[in-house]
Design a protein around this motif. Structure first.
Motif, PDB file in Angstrom:
ATOM      1  N   ILE A 286       0.862  -1.175   0.000  1.00  0.00           N
ATOM      2  CA  ILE A 286       0.000   0.000   0.000  1.00  0.00           C
ATOM      3  C   ILE A 286       0.898   1.224   0.000  1.00  0.00           C
ATOM      4  O   ILE A 286       1.985   1.207   0.581  1.00  0.00           O
ATOM      5  CB  ILE A 286      -0.977  -0.023   1.204  1.00  0.00           C
ATOM      6  N   VAL A 287       0.484   2.259  -0.706  1.00  0.00           N
ATOM      7  CA  VAL A 287       1.254   3.501  -0.745  1.00  0.00           C
ATOM      8  C   VAL A 287       0.333   4.635  -0.326  1.00  0.00           C
ATOM      9  O   VAL A 287      -0.841   4.672  -0.700  1.00  0.00           O
ATOM     10  CB  VAL A 287       1.880   3.746  -2.141  1.00  0.00           C
ATOM     11  N   SER A 288       0.871   5.535   0.487  1.00  0.00           N
ATOM     12  CA  SER A 288       0.069   6.651   0.991  1.00  0.00           C
ATOM     13  C   SER A 288       0.627   7.972   0.481  1.00  0.00           C
ATOM     14  O   SER A 288       1.775   8.052   0.028  1.00  0.00           O
ATOM     15  CB  SER A 288       0.070   6.659   2.525  1.00  0.00           C
ATOM     16  N   LEU A 289      -0.178   9.003   0.614  1.00  0.00           N
ATOM     17  CA  LEU A 289       0.272  10.340   0.261  1.00  0.00           C
ATOM     18  C   LEU A 289       1.492  10.705   1.109  1.00  0.00           C
ATOM     19  O   LEU A 289       2.431  11.318   0.626  1.00  0.00           O
ATOM     20  CB  LEU A 289      -0.856  11.349   0.469  1.00  0.00           C
ATOM     21  N   GLY A 290       1.487  10.265   2.367  1.00  0.00           N
ATOM     22  CA  GLY A 290       2.641  10.506   3.234  1.00  0.00           C
ATOM     23  C   GLY A 290       3.905   9.846   2.713  1.00  0.00           C
ATOM     24  O   GLY A 290       4.994  10.429   2.777  1.00  0.00           O
ATOM     25  N   ASP A 291       3.779   8.617   2.189  1.00  0.00           N
ATOM     26  CA  ASP A 291       4.933   7.934   1.590  1.00  0.00           C
ATOM     27  C   ASP A 291       5.492   8.766   0.439  1.00  0.00           C
ATOM     28  O   ASP A 291       6.703   8.937   0.314  1.00  0.00           O
ATOM     29  CB  ASP A 291       4.545   6.553   1.046  1.00  0.00           C
TER      30      ASP A 291
END
Length: 143
Positions: A112-117
């Motif tokens: 999973i990838v987040s905006l924070g990543d």
């Protein structure tokens, strides 16, 4: 930079037939607000803490007996692990989501990838800023 270079690997999933209470307990333990919903390693939806609140608790349903399938969002936006991070940011911006499940070429969940990543790892402030701006815009009412 590719998504696979910054994604969280081995994202935790829940099953469609799990109870909402089980899913909420898992979110609490993992300190997260959403879980991909997988059926035999295939992504079939996403469940957020807001889904549980609005689609179950607020309706007077019992989280001990309602299943994840009853409250999950079946339409999931995702990206592929070999996509460029700018493409993932654009998917987030266009669909106003802060997290994307990441699939491999066989369409199996790998992370999973987040905006924070993207903000921390990509170093591309313009791409992240544009994604955040799009995510933060009021969405049009659904009809």
């Amino acid at each position: 930079m590719r998504v696979q270079e910054m994604m969280t690997r081995r994202a935790e999933c829940t099953r469609p037939d799990a109870t909402l209470q089980e899913a909420a307990e898992r979110m609490n333990t993992l300190e997260i607000g959403s879980l991909p919903v997988c059926d035999n390693d295939r992504l079939v939806g996403i469940l957020t803490d807001r889904d549980i609140t609005v689609r179950s608790v607020a309706q007077g349903h019992d989280s001990r007996t309602d299943s994840v399938r009853d409250a999950m969002t079946p339409r999931v936006f995702y990206c592929f692990e070999d996509q460029d991070v700018t493409e993932a940011a654009e998917i987030m911006r266009l669909n106003q989501v802060r997290r994307l499940p990441v699939l491999n070429a066989d369409k199996r969940l790998t992370g999973i990838v987040s905006l924070g990543d993207l903000a921390v790892e990509s170093g591309n402030e313009q791409v992240v800023g544009e994604a955040l701006e799009g995510i933060s815009e009021p969405s049009s009412p659904q009809r």
